[in-house]
Design a protein around this motif. Structure first.
Motif, PDB file in Angstrom:
ATOM      1  N   GLU A 140     -51.873  46.708 222.037  1.00  0.00           N
ATOM      2  CA  GLU A 140     -50.470  46.343 222.254  1.00  0.00           C
ATOM      3  C   GLU A 140     -50.151  46.482 223.737  1.00  0.00           C
ATOM      4  N   SER A 141     -49.196  45.728 224.204  1.00  0.00           N
ATOM      5  CA  SER A 141     -48.829  45.806 225.619  1.00  0.00           C
ATOM      6  C   SER A 141     -48.220  47.172 225.930  1.00  0.00           C
ATOM      7  N   GLY A 142     -48.543  47.679 227.101  1.00  0.00           N
ATOM      8  CA  GLY A 142     -47.978  48.939 227.566  1.00  0.00           C
ATOM      9  C   GLY A 142     -48.788  50.177 227.233  1.00  0.00           C
ATOM     10  N   VAL A 143     -49.816  50.064 226.391  1.00  0.00           N
ATOM     11  CA  VAL A 143     -50.606  51.245 226.009  1.00  0.00           C
ATOM     12  C   VAL A 143     -51.297  51.844 227.224  1.00  0.00           C
ATOM     13  N   LEU A 144     -51.957  51.006 228.005  1.00  0.00           N
ATOM     14  CA  LEU A 144     -52.674  51.497 229.184  1.00  0.00           C
ATOM     15  C   LEU A 144     -51.712  52.111 230.201  1.00  0.00           C
ATOM     16  N   THR A 145     -50.544  51.519 230.339  1.00  0.00           N
ATOM     17  CA  THR A 145     -49.533  52.051 231.259  1.00  0.00           C
ATOM     18  C   THR A 145     -49.099  53.450 230.838  1.00  0.00           C
ATOM     19  N   ARG A 146     -48.901  53.651 229.534  1.00  0.00           N
ATOM     20  CA  ARG A 146     -48.502  54.975 229.041  1.00  0.00           C
ATOM     21  C   ARG A 146     -49.600  56.010 229.267  1.00  0.00           C
ATOM     22  N   ILE A 147     -50.844  55.604 229.052  1.00  0.00           N
ATOM     23  CA  ILE A 147     -51.959  56.532 229.271  1.00  0.00           C
ATOM     24  C   ILE A 147     -52.068  56.885 230.749  1.00  0.00           C
ATOM     25  N   ALA A 148     -52.024  55.887 231.612  1.00  0.00           N
ATOM     26  CA  ALA A 148     -52.096  56.138 233.053  1.00  0.00           C
ATOM     27  C   ALA A 148     -50.932  57.001 233.518  1.00  0.00           C
ATOM     28  N   GLY A 149     -49.757  56.751 232.960  1.00  0.00           N
ATOM     29  CA  GLY A 149     -48.586  57.557 233.309  1.00  0.00           C
ATOM     30  C   GLY A 149     -48.741  59.010 232.913  1.00  0.00           C
ATOM     31  N   LEU A 150     -49.334  59.250 231.749  1.00  0.00           N
ATOM     32  CA  LEU A 150     -49.586  60.620 231.289  1.00  0.00           C
ATOM     33  C   LEU A 150     -50.483  61.343 232.282  1.00  0.00           C
ATOM     34  N   PHE A 151     -51.548  60.685 232.716  1.00  0.00           N
ATOM     35  CA  PHE A 151     -52.469  61.300 233.666  1.00  0.00           C
ATOM     36  C   PHE A 151     -51.793  61.512 235.016  1.00  0.00           C
ATOM     37  N   ALA A 152     -51.019  60.538 235.463  1.00  0.00           N
ATOM     38  CA  ALA A 152     -50.339  60.642 236.755  1.00  0.00           C
ATOM     39  C   ALA A 152     -49.312  61.779 236.759  1.00  0.00           C
ATOM     40  N   ARG A 153     -48.542  61.903 235.671  1.00  0.00           N
ATOM     41  CA  ARG A 153     -47.532  62.965 235.594  1.00  0.00           C
ATOM     42  C   ARG A 153     -48.159  64.352 235.681  1.00  0.00           C
ATOM     43  N   ARG A 154     -49.365  64.474 235.192  1.00  0.00           N
ATOM     44  CA  ARG A 154     -50.049  65.768 235.206  1.00  0.00           C
ATOM     45  C   ARG A 154     -50.945  65.942 236.426  1.00  0.00           C
ATOM     46  N   GLY A 155     -50.949  64.940 237.302  1.00  0.00           N
ATOM     47  CA  GLY A 155     -51.693  65.038 238.557  1.00  0.00           C
ATOM     48  C   GLY A 155     -53.198  64.878 238.411  1.00  0.00           C
ATOM     49  N   PHE A 156     -53.643  64.130 237.391  1.00  0.00           N
ATOM     50  CA  PHE A 156     -55.075  63.928 237.194  1.00  0.00           C
ATOM     51  C   PHE A 156     -55.476  62.525 237.600  1.00  0.00           C
ATOM     52  N   VAL A 185     -47.772  56.832 221.425  1.00  0.00           N
ATOM     53  CA  VAL A 185     -47.775  55.790 220.397  1.00  0.00           C
ATOM     54  C   VAL A 185     -49.010  54.909 220.606  1.00  0.00           C
ATOM     55  N   ASN A 186     -49.574  54.399 219.547  1.00  0.00           N
ATOM     56  CA  ASN A 186     -50.689  53.448 219.570  1.00  0.00           C
ATOM     57  C   ASN A 186     -52.068  54.067 219.839  1.00  0.00           C
ATOM     58  N   ILE A 187     -52.164  55.393 219.901  1.00  0.00           N
ATOM     59  CA  ILE A 187     -53.462  56.040 220.088  1.00  0.00           C
ATOM     60  C   ILE A 187     -54.060  56.302 218.708  1.00  0.00           C
ATOM     61  N   LEU A 188     -55.262  55.773 218.468  1.00  0.00           N
ATOM     62  CA  LEU A 188     -55.902  55.929 217.165  1.00  0.00           C
ATOM     63  C   LEU A 188     -56.910  57.078 217.138  1.00  0.00           C
ATOM     64  N   ARG A 189     -57.714  57.194 218.205  1.00  0.00           N
ATOM     65  CA  ARG A 189     -58.724  58.256 218.251  1.00  0.00           C
ATOM     66  C   ARG A 189     -59.077  58.562 219.697  1.00  0.00           C
ATOM     67  N   VAL A 190     -59.234  59.853 219.997  1.00  0.00           N
ATOM     68  CA  VAL A 190     -59.662  60.307 221.316  1.00  0.00           C
ATOM     69  C   VAL A 190     -60.898  61.164 221.108  1.00  0.00           C
ATOM     70  N   GLN A 191     -61.945  60.870 221.858  1.00  0.00           N
ATOM     71  CA  GLN A 191     -63.185  61.618 221.708  1.00  0.00           C
ATOM     72  C   GLN A 191     -63.754  61.929 223.095  1.00  0.00           C
ATOM     73  N   ASP A 192     -64.034  63.215 223.348  1.00  0.00           N
ATOM     74  CA  ASP A 192     -64.724  63.616 224.571  1.00  0.00           C
ATOM     75  C   ASP A 192     -66.215  63.475 224.283  1.00  0.00           C
ATOM     76  N   ILE A 193     -66.852  62.486 224.893  1.00  0.00           N
ATOM     77  CA  ILE A 193     -68.261  62.216 224.611  1.00  0.00           C
ATOM     78  C   ILE A 193     -69.174  62.675 225.755  1.00  0.00           C
ATOM     79  N   THR A 194     -68.667  63.584 226.573  1.00  0.00           N
ATOM     80  CA  THR A 194     -69.413  64.054 227.731  1.00  0.00           C
ATOM     81  C   THR A 194     -70.763  64.650 227.351  1.00  0.00           C
ATOM     82  N   ASP A 195     -70.782  65.518 226.362  1.00  0.00           N
ATOM     83  CA  ASP A 195     -72.007  66.221 225.990  1.00  0.00           C
ATOM     84  C   ASP A 195     -72.640  65.672 224.713  1.00  0.00           C
ATOM     85  N   VAL A 196     -72.248  64.479 224.320  1.00  0.00           N
ATOM     86  CA  VAL A 196     -72.778  63.849 223.119  1.00  0.00           C
ATOM     87  C   VAL A 196     -73.811  62.811 223.556  1.00  0.00           C
TER      88      VAL A 196
END
Length: 170
Positions: free
Chosen positions: A12-28, A68-79
């Motif tokens: 859906e439109s805006g999903v990537l913007t919301r994710i990027a905004g979350l990271f930006a707000r937290r300084g990551f 909204v619109n997040i279905l699954r998050v997986q940290d696959i760093t050590d997988v």
């Protein structure tokens, strides 16, 4: 430490913007980002490389699930995963250096995708380590431009970690 996150989202439109905004707000910083359609219609896979501590990644994962619109998050760093990137390099070929560059291209199983009198454009696909290695080797010849995708990754169902196996092969 750098973490690789695989995030499935509704397309859906805006999903990537919301994710990027979350990271930006937290300084990551998001060091690498690749987005594309997933196996299911209407779902996209976002692969991100984020430099952060384990505890911070846990907090970011919880925050992502609140969006909204997040279905699954997986940290696959050590997988155990298959990881790939794509890189295009424009390299100068002045003088008699062209044959030497072409030999390097063959060794790395890369391909020449454009040829001009004094330049080659080389396409390289592989794991992130391969990208760094060929870039370092070609730098003395004169790299004039680089375009590089973000890392994409899928978990190995075999659960075999090829990086671990490489320690036994000498």
């Amino acid at each position: 430490m750098k973490h690789t996150l695989s995030v499935l989202v509704e397309d859906e439109s805006g999903v990537l913007t919301r994710i990027a905004g979350l990271f930006a707000r937290r300084g990551f910083n998001i060091e690498s980002l690749a987005v594309g359609p997933a196996e299911q219609v209407g779902v996209s896979r976002i692969t991100m490389v984020v430099p952060a501590e384990d505890k911070t990644i846990e907090q970011l994962t919880k925050q992502l699930y609140k969006l909204v619109n997040i279905l699954r998050v997986q940290d696959i760093t050590d997988v155990p995963c298959v990881e790939r990137e794509l890189m295009l390099l424009k390299v100068q070929t002045k003088g008699n250096k062209r044959s030497e560059i072409l030999e390097i291209v063959q060794i790395f199983r890369a391909r020449v995708v454009d040829l001009a009198e004094n330049f080659l454009i080389i396409e390289v696909t592989g794991d992130p380590g391969k990208m760094i290695a060929i870039e370092q080797i070609l730098t003395p010849f004169g790299i004039t431009e680089i375009a590089r995708t973000g890392k994409i990754s899928l978990v190995r169902e075999s659960k075999i970690n090829t990086e671990f196996l490489r320690t036994f092969v000498k």
